[in-house]
Motif scaffolding. Structure first.
Motif, PDB file in Angstrom:
ATOM      1  N   GLN A  80       9.635 -35.222 -19.280  1.00 28.88           N
ATOM      2  CA  GLN A  80      10.259 -34.261 -18.639  1.00 28.88           C
ATOM      3  C   GLN A  80      11.484 -33.465 -19.311  1.00 28.88           C
ATOM      4  N   LEU A  81      12.280 -34.241 -19.876  1.00 24.62           N
ATOM      5  CA  LEU A  81      13.233 -33.797 -20.608  1.00 24.62           C
ATOM      6  C   LEU A  81      12.791 -32.877 -21.938  1.00 24.62           C
ATOM      7  N   ALA A  82      11.840 -33.091 -22.489  1.00 20.12           N
ATOM      8  CA  ALA A  82      11.193 -32.481 -23.744  1.00 20.12           C
ATOM      9  C   ALA A  82      10.692 -31.154 -23.172  1.00 20.12           C
ATOM     10  N   ALA A  99       8.382 -28.454  -9.015  1.00 20.49           N
ATOM     11  CA  ALA A  99       7.247 -29.196  -9.055  1.00 20.49           C
ATOM     12  C   ALA A  99       6.994 -30.637  -9.534  1.00 20.49           C
ATOM     13  N   GLN A 100       7.655 -30.639 -10.823  1.00 20.82           N
ATOM     14  CA  GLN A 100       7.495 -31.937 -11.676  1.00 20.82           C
ATOM     15  C   GLN A 100       8.220 -33.043 -10.949  1.00 20.82           C
ATOM     16  N   ALA A 259      16.592 -37.106 -10.532  1.00 24.20           N
ATOM     17  CA  ALA A 259      15.751 -36.233 -11.526  1.00 24.20           C
ATOM     18  C   ALA A 259      15.535 -34.858 -10.993  1.00 24.20           C
ATOM     19  N   ASP A 260      16.788 -34.305 -10.422  1.00 23.83           N
ATOM     20  CA  ASP A 260      16.984 -33.124  -9.750  1.00 23.83           C
ATOM     21  C   ASP A 260      17.613 -32.171 -10.625  1.00 23.83           C
ATOM     22  N   SER A 261      18.173 -32.655 -11.956  1.00 23.36           N
ATOM     23  CA  SER A 261      18.761 -31.656 -12.979  1.00 23.36           C
ATOM     24  C   SER A 261      18.614 -32.251 -14.236  1.00 23.36           C
ATOM     25  N   THR A 262      19.080 -31.379 -15.143  1.00 22.39           N
ATOM     26  CA  THR A 262      18.893 -31.766 -16.516  1.00 22.39           C
ATOM     27  C   THR A 262      19.726 -33.098 -16.861  1.00 22.39           C
ATOM     28  N   ARG A 266      18.882 -36.844 -17.814  1.00 19.62           N
ATOM     29  CA  ARG A 266      19.463 -37.793 -19.027  1.00 19.62           C
ATOM     30  C   ARG A 266      20.150 -39.033 -18.673  1.00 19.62           C
ATOM     31  N   ASN A 267      21.071 -38.753 -17.691  1.00 17.78           N
ATOM     32  CA  ASN A 267      21.662 -40.053 -17.041  1.00 17.78           C
ATOM     33  C   ASN A 267      20.710 -41.138 -16.609  1.00 17.78           C
TER      34      ASN A 267
END
Length: 350
Positions: A80-82, A99-100, A259-262, A266-267
């Protein structure tokens, strides 16, 4: 370089890793072990070891599932980060972000549910820090707000009355005498001795502060009932006051992962990687405990035990020929339920 014998190296490795070495195999020429007391008969042979093996296997199964879920979550978060890093179009990123993470959040919730079920699914001997014990139930460690060793050492003499639900669920009140200039070790011993009847043990954490522990099944009762009455120096006088028992933070906190933000991704990824390391260390610990238990169980049932069994049977037969209540009380329980058909069946298999 001279290498130590295999048995010595294994024992040294166990000591270096913090394990307790319970003993070394007896030399081949050693005399057979004398049989222990007849009370209980042969029924108890290997029972505790079987339980240890079953407990370790259950804990290992739980940890394997936990590791698989963490590994899957790690891959998903990395992917997801990539994807977010490659996108330049903010609108497309926002659309994908909506969506993801849905299925990613589902994955996180599944892991959170698995973690909440640790006490039951891991056999009750894997604690919230992923520490495993094959001889005691998992412990919940906690601190009590207001019980600071430095403050207790500096205070005047005071008798503390501590009320808490005991292992039987009934309230218990114990007394701890606090005196000025007592050493930290002496204060810890006083709390430990006073609270032991309630199932609570006292020790210190890495920073040298008071840290209590209680079997996990008793923790809710302790958390809900713990109260202290003092003489007015540190704690108020006259009546018991509820105090806050603060549980040690668990090794994993999946309910806090986002998982709702970049930044959240990361955290969460960092936390998952730390959790994976701790789970792998726990797997190693349980694996060593399982290996020890299996080896001891094999040793108990192995050829070396044949000499013990022969000596035991001879002692048992001699005891049966003796008159008196003591011999009858030892032999009778072993013979209960043994019919003629069972004896013939056993002889036919011999």
């Amino acid at each position: 370089m001279q290498l130590a014998p295999l048995g010595t190296r294994n024992a040294a490795a166990s000591v270096a890793s913090g394990d307790t070495v319970t003993g070394t195999p007896a030399p081949a020429s050693a005399a057979p072990r004398r049989p222990g007391p007849l009370r209980g008969g042969l029924r108890d042979q290997g029972g505790q070891l079987n339980q240890q093996v079953a407990s370790a296997q259950q804990a290992m199964n739980y940890l394997d599932q936990l590791a698989d879920q963490l590994q899957g979550l790690k891959l998903r978060l990395s992917s997801q980060l990539a994807q977010l890093a490659r996108r330049q179009d903010e609108a497309a990123t926002a659309a994908d972000g909506a969506a993801q993470p849905g299925s990613l959040q589902d994955q996180m919730r599944q892991l959170e549910a698995h973690w909440r079920a640790r006490s039951t699914q891991a056999g009750g001997q894997l604690d919230s820090q992923l520490g495993y014990s094959d001889s005691a139930p998992a412990q919940q460690r906690f601190k009590v707000r207001g019980l600071n060793l430095g403050a207790l050492q500096r205070s005047e003499r005071e008798n503390l009355s501590v009320a808490v639900a005991g292992g039987d669920g009934k309230p218990k009140t114990v007394s701890v005498a606090v005196e000025p200039r007592l050493s930290r070790q002496a204060l810890v011993r006083r709390f430990d001795q006073a609270l032991a009847p309630a199932g609570i043990r006292a020790g210190t954490d890495a920073g040298g502060e008071l840290l209590f522990s209680v079997p996990e099944p008793l923790w809710p009762g302790v958390q809900d009932t713990l109260a202290i009455k003092g003489s007015g120096v540190i704690f108020p006088t006259g009546q018991l006051h509820r105090v806050k028992a603060e549980a040690e933070p668990p090794a994993l906190g999946p309910e806090l992962w986002r998982a709702d933000s970049t930044s959240g991704l990361r955290n969460s990824l960092q936390q998952v990687m730390v959790a994976l390391d701790r789970v792998r260390a726990a797997q190693d610990q349980v694996s060593r405990a399982l290996t020890r238990a299996v080896q001891e169980l094999t040793h108990t049932n192995g050829p070396e035990n044949a000499a013990w069994a022969e000596a035991f049977s001879e002692q048992f037969a001699n005891l049966g020929e003796q008159a008196g209540y003591q011999s009858i009380s030892a032999v009778a329980p072993a013979l209960m339920g043994i019919s003629r058909d069972r004896v013939l069946a056993m002889l036919s298999e011999a």
